[in-house]
Design an enzyme around this catalytic site. Structure first.
Site, mmCIF file in Angstrom:
data_model
loop_
_atom_site.group_PDB
_atom_site.id
_atom_site.type_symbol
_atom_site.label_atom_id
_atom_site.label_comp_id
_atom_site.label_asym_id
_atom_site.label_seq_id
_atom_site.Cartn_x
_atom_site.Cartn_y
_atom_site.Cartn_z
ATOM 1 N N ASP A 1 -9.584 9.044 5.562
ATOM 2 C CA ASP A 1 -8.942 10.641 6.145
ATOM 3 C C ASP A 1 -9.909 11.763 5.687
ATOM 4 O O ASP A 1 -10.047 12.687 6.305
ATOM 5 C CB ASP A 1 -7.657 11.022 5.413
ATOM 6 C CG ASP A 1 -6.557 10.210 6.219
ATOM 7 O OD1 ASP A 1 -6.942 9.320 6.980
ATOM 8 O OD2 ASP A 1 -5.275 10.069 5.739
ATOM 9 N N ASP B 1 -1.516 -3.570 10.560
ATOM 10 C CA ASP B 1 -2.850 -3.934 10.175
ATOM 11 C C ASP B 1 -3.904 -2.586 11.106
ATOM 12 O O ASP B 1 -3.375 -2.361 12.060
ATOM 13 C CB ASP B 1 -3.609 -5.292 10.701
ATOM 14 C CG ASP B 1 -4.764 -5.429 9.824
ATOM 15 O OD1 ASP B 1 -4.531 -5.598 8.640
ATOM 16 O OD2 ASP B 1 -5.681 -5.795 10.537
ATOM 17 N N ASN C 1 0.956 -1.279 -0.002
ATOM 18 C CA ASN C 1 0.059 -0.090 -0.107
ATOM 19 C C ASN C 1 0.793 1.522 0.157
ATOM 20 O O ASN C 1 1.395 1.600 0.862
ATOM 21 C CB ASN C 1 -0.804 0.007 1.190
ATOM 22 C CG ASN C 1 -1.815 1.177 1.444
ATOM 23 O OD1 ASN C 1 -1.446 2.272 1.239
ATOM 24 N ND2 ASN C 1 -3.063 0.766 1.801
HETATM 25 P P1 IMP Z 1 -5.391 -3.128 6.013
HETATM 26 O O1 IMP Z 1 -4.409 -2.838 7.224
HETATM 27 O O2 IMP Z 1 -4.210 -3.159 5.117
HETATM 28 O O3 IMP Z 1 -5.929 -4.067 6.306
HETATM 29 O O4 IMP Z 1 -6.128 -2.014 5.737
HETATM 30 C C1 IMP Z 1 -6.572 -1.082 6.460
HETATM 31 C C2 IMP Z 1 -7.760 0.049 5.873
HETATM 32 O O5 IMP Z 1 -8.195 0.771 6.863
HETATM 33 C C3 IMP Z 1 -7.082 0.836 4.646
HETATM 34 O O6 IMP Z 1 -7.111 0.180 3.357
HETATM 35 C C4 IMP Z 1 -7.925 2.304 4.983
HETATM 36 O O7 IMP Z 1 -9.032 2.343 4.084
HETATM 37 C C5 IMP Z 1 -7.997 2.282 6.517
HETATM 38 N N1 IMP Z 1 -6.851 3.128 7.073
HETATM 39 C C6 IMP Z 1 -5.949 2.771 7.675
HETATM 40 N N2 IMP Z 1 -5.063 3.756 8.324
HETATM 41 C C7 IMP Z 1 -5.516 4.685 7.606
HETATM 42 C C8 IMP Z 1 -5.314 6.078 7.660
HETATM 43 O O8 IMP Z 1 -4.204 6.501 8.241
HETATM 44 N N3 IMP Z 1 -6.110 6.955 7.008
HETATM 45 C C9 IMP Z 1 -6.996 6.549 6.219
HETATM 46 N N4 IMP Z 1 -7.567 5.248 5.988
HETATM 47 C C10 IMP Z 1 -6.818 4.203 6.734
#
Ligand code: IMP
Length: 194
Positions: A155, A71, A12
């Site tokens: 965000d 995560d 990401n």
């Molecule tokens: P994962 O940790 O890859 O399963 O995904 C976490 C998801 O949470 C991301 O795709 C975002 O949609 C959301 N997310 C996590 N941290 C942030 C952040 O700092 N800003 C905005 N969205 C976030």
């Protein structure tokens, strides 16, 4: 002293950018792509900790480098804590990040309870096993989407009350000082650098 070489279990770009901005001194962070590795892990666990562990342990197995994974997600009070660990996949298949935020705005429309928080769990795996570091950032859900085009994921709808601004309206440096990921990563850095 040479920087600590760490493998970072993420594809990401937004997360990679934040990791590299926060872990500046003492670390050399290498993504799976930079290591020439294909990194795909299905997030099958129901907790942030469980999924972070799956990712850091898998990357450690294939890279043999000390590995970190994050995560994270947003927990909305009015939705009983959802989407939480399912933040990246919330809503319908094929949804974009923007669709997901609009979906949450629709689900919470008219609800006076706007409390929400971001949560981040960092897992760190090396030869001695896996350790966890967490960070939480409390805020409020906005009533609409910020069209500025800044920030990622949720965000544009996440207000940080001490600054009375959304995460999409502050600089990456300001966000990192107070964010769930910033808090967890600084804990991790303290542990590793002693
Ligand atoms: P994962 O940790 O890859 O399963 O995904 C976490 C998801 O949470 C991301 O795709 C975002 O949609 C959301 N997310 C996590 N941290 C942030 C952040 O700092 N800003 C905005 N969205 C976030």
């Amino acid at each position: 002293m040479n920087p600590t070489k760490l493998a970072l279990a993420s594809n990401n770009q937004n997360k990679i950018f934040e990791f590299k901005k926060i872990l500046t001194t003492g670390f050399s962070l290498l993504t799976p792509k930079e290591l020439g590795l294909v990194f795909e892990v299905e997030e099958t666990e129901s907790t942030f900790e469980g999924n972070a562990r799956l990712k850091s342990e898998h990357l450690y197995r294939i890279s043999r480098l000390p590995s970190i994974a994050d995560d994270s997600g947003i927990c909305v009070n009015a939705l009983g804590g959802k989407p939480g660990v399912y933040s990246a996949r919330y809503g319908k298949p094929g949804f974009t990040d923007r669709d997901r935020t609009e979906f949450i705005l629709k689900e919470t429309k008219g609800n006076p309870d706007r409390a929400a928080y971001y949560f981040c769990c960092i897992a760190y795996t090396d030869a001695s096993g896996t350790k966890f570091f967490t960070g939480k950032c409390e805020g409020l859900l906005a009533e609409d989407y910020d069209e500025s085009g800044n920030g990622f994921g949720y965000d544009p709808i996440f207000i940080y009350p001490p600054l009375a601004k959304r995460f999409s309206q502050i600089s990456p440096e300001e966000k990192n000082k107070v964010s769930h990921r910033g808090i967890a990563l600084r804990e991790f850095a303290k542990f590793l650098l002693g």
